[in-house]
Write a protein that holds these residues in place. Structure first.
Motif, PDB file in Angstrom:
ATOM      1  N   THR A  98       0.824  -1.209   0.000  1.00 43.92           N
ATOM      2  CA  THR A  98       0.000   0.000   0.000  1.00 43.92           C
ATOM      3  C   THR A  98       0.859   1.259   0.000  1.00 43.92           C
ATOM      4  O   THR A  98       0.606   2.200  -0.761  1.00 43.92           O
ATOM      5  N   ILE A 101       2.443   1.718  -3.453  1.00 41.80           N
ATOM      6  CA  ILE A 101       1.537   2.332  -4.428  1.00 41.80           C
ATOM      7  C   ILE A 101       1.510   3.848  -4.240  1.00 41.80           C
ATOM      8  O   ILE A 101       1.619   4.626  -5.194  1.00 41.80           O
ATOM      9  N   ASN A 102       1.390   4.275  -2.983  1.00 41.49           N
ATOM     10  CA  ASN A 102       1.321   5.697  -2.679  1.00 41.49           C
ATOM     11  C   ASN A 102       2.600   6.416  -3.091  1.00 41.49           C
ATOM     12  O   ASN A 102       2.552   7.490  -3.707  1.00 41.49           O
ATOM     13  N   TYR A 125      -6.502   2.336  -5.234  1.00 43.09           N
ATOM     14  CA  TYR A 125      -5.729   3.200  -6.129  1.00 43.09           C
ATOM     15  C   TYR A 125      -6.393   4.554  -6.365  1.00 43.09           C
ATOM     16  O   TYR A 125      -5.745   5.597  -6.290  1.00 43.09           O
ATOM     17  N   ILE A 165      -2.135   1.539 -14.302  1.00 43.08           N
ATOM     18  CA  ILE A 165      -1.969   0.625 -13.171  1.00 43.08           C
ATOM     19  C   ILE A 165      -2.443  -0.746 -13.614  1.00 43.08           C
ATOM     20  O   ILE A 165      -3.574  -0.898 -14.085  1.00 43.08           O
ATOM     21  N   ILE A 197       2.516   0.955 -13.658  1.00 46.67           N
ATOM     22  CA  ILE A 197       2.693   0.535 -12.267  1.00 46.67           C
ATOM     23  C   ILE A 197       2.126  -0.872 -12.186  1.00 46.67           C
ATOM     24  O   ILE A 197       0.910  -1.073 -12.210  1.00 46.67           O
ATOM     25  N   ASP A 199       1.293  -3.933 -10.280  1.00 40.32           N
ATOM     26  CA  ASP A 199       1.042  -4.428  -8.929  1.00 40.32           C
ATOM     27  C   ASP A 199       0.990  -5.952  -8.999  1.00 40.32           C
ATOM     28  O   ASP A 199      -0.015  -6.529  -9.405  1.00 40.32           O
ATOM     29  N   ILE A 225       5.541  -3.359  -8.136  1.00 38.27           N
ATOM     30  CA  ILE A 225       5.160  -3.423  -6.729  1.00 38.27           C
ATOM     31  C   ILE A 225       4.936  -4.880  -6.353  1.00 38.27           C
ATOM     32  O   ILE A 225       4.249  -5.617  -7.061  1.00 38.27           O
TER      33      ILE A 225
END
Length: 383
Positions: A98, A101-102, A125, A165, A197, A199, A225
């Motif tokens: 988490t 991601i931020n 998100y 994402i 990004i 994930d 991530i």
């Protein structure tokens, strides 16, 4: 007083998953198939490493990016698992995925940027994008078996698009992307110059074949991530990883430093043990989840729910039969109150989710069997 608070903060909400879970938490004899966390314990050798770290007074700050030993272990682990080549100065240990991601979003986004999200998607998100004064653009995948296609991606990119994402295997659908599908998406990203990004927190819970990271195709444009919450049942230890070219991580480390300083020293020692001596800790869990998925899918299908088979993770994103007149939220409330089974309404994940719900099969087989029996009885009135 509210006029003195930041408007964008007031405009976001607590996630629908948490709100629904809180709403039904007080119902007795409830079988909760809501939150996305493994029901397995953290491996004993990992816990023992943390105990030793405490006994050895390893309780001070670590370097911002993580201990040298953990960074080296992460570099080796992700290379062995997914052929990712990141040096220790291209990896940041974060407080769970988490925070990763931020940090990634804070580093790349400017006000007015657009971020593309395959829909349905984990609700963590979009609020962060909103806080950056950027705009989340949803791409509907309900007609493409919950998979983002290269054609959809190309059609959604505008001059304002900064990033895509890409979570896979996906929460809430459990669907992942094949090598060919990833290559097609990577080609669009390469041509347009946007960031991805990726994930990949559920990478070790891929049921069929081996997980492929899109970073092996477009490394310079990808921020990866990952973390240990799902692969090693270390949810509460809060260890995530950010991986990107040094030109990106050298900027992300600033955001990370001023956000949390560093991840927990004790958790980092546990994580080092997990990566070095627990490379195959996920195998047992993955096998069990796949077995549970087959059992639950068979039962749900016989009840009339429409299901796309998950490729990994531990979720079904199931569609209500036409005979159910309510939306998924009202149906889920009644299911919880009458049948004592809690699932998450699909509207928590998607604007198009009113006819869907997410069911987590990260529960014991006995709990799942009882839940399916209760749901079967509950659904008889809709037959």
């Amino acid at each position: 007083m509210s006029k003195q608070l930041r408007q964008s903060v007031q405009e976001i909400e607590i996630s629908g998953i948490r709100k629904f879970n809180t709403r039904v938490a007080g119902i007795p004899d409830m079988i909760k198939l809501t939150l996305g966390e493994p029901d397995f314990p953290t491996p004993m050798h990992v816990k023992q490493a943390a105990i030793e770290a405490i006994n050895n007074d390893f309780t001070n700050y670590t370097p911002n990016a993580g201990t040298p030993e953990l960074l080296q272990a992460a570099s080796a682990y992700f290379h062995d698992k997914y052929d990712l080549s990141y040096s220790t100065n291209e990896i940041i240990v974060t407080v769970g995925a988490t925070e990763a991601i931020n940090v990634a979003l804070q580093t790349i986004l400017e006000a007015g940027d657009e971020v593309l999200l395959p829909d349905p998607i984990y609700p963590g998100y979009e609020p962060l994008i909103h806080l950056m004064e950027a705009k989340a653009i949803k791409i509907d995948t309900t007609e493409t078996a919950f998979k983002l296609t290269a054609e959809q991606l190309r059609a959604s990119i505008t001059p304002k698009t900064k990033a895509l994402i890409l979570p896979y295997p996906s929460n809430p659908t459990g669907v992942t992307l094949t090598l060919e599908e990833l290559e097609q998406i990577a080609e669009v990203v390469r041509e347009t110059g946007i960031f991805v990004i990726a994930d990949e927190i559920y990478s070790e819970l891929t049921f069929f074949g081996t997980h492929t990271s899109i970073a092996t195709m477009i490394r310079e444009q990808t921020i990866v991530i990952n973390g240990l919450s799902k692969s090693h049942a270390m949810i509460g230890w809060r260890i995530g990883f950010l991986m990107a070219p040094e030109a990106i991580t050298s900027q992300m480390i600033k955001v990370h430093q001023y956000s949390v300083t560093c991840a927990s020293s004790i958790s980092q020692k546990a994580a080092e043990e997990a990566l070095v001596h627990g490379k195959d800790d996920a195998v047992q869990m993955r096998t069990e989840y796949n077995t549970r998925a087959g059992f639950v899918q068979d039962r749900l299908t016989k009840m009339g729910f429409s299901i796309i088979e998950p490729d990994g993770a531990f979720y079904f994103f199931a569609k209500l039969p036409d005979s159910v007149p309510q939306n998924s939220f009202d149906w889920a409330i009644e299911l919880a109150e009458v049948a004592k089974v809690a699932v998450v309404p699909g509207s928590s994940f998607s604007e198009k989710g009113d006819r869907y719900f997410r069911l987590s099969f990260a529960a014991s087989f006995s709990q799942l069997a009882e839940a399916m029996d209760r749901m079967h009885t509950f659904m008889e009135k809709y037959a």
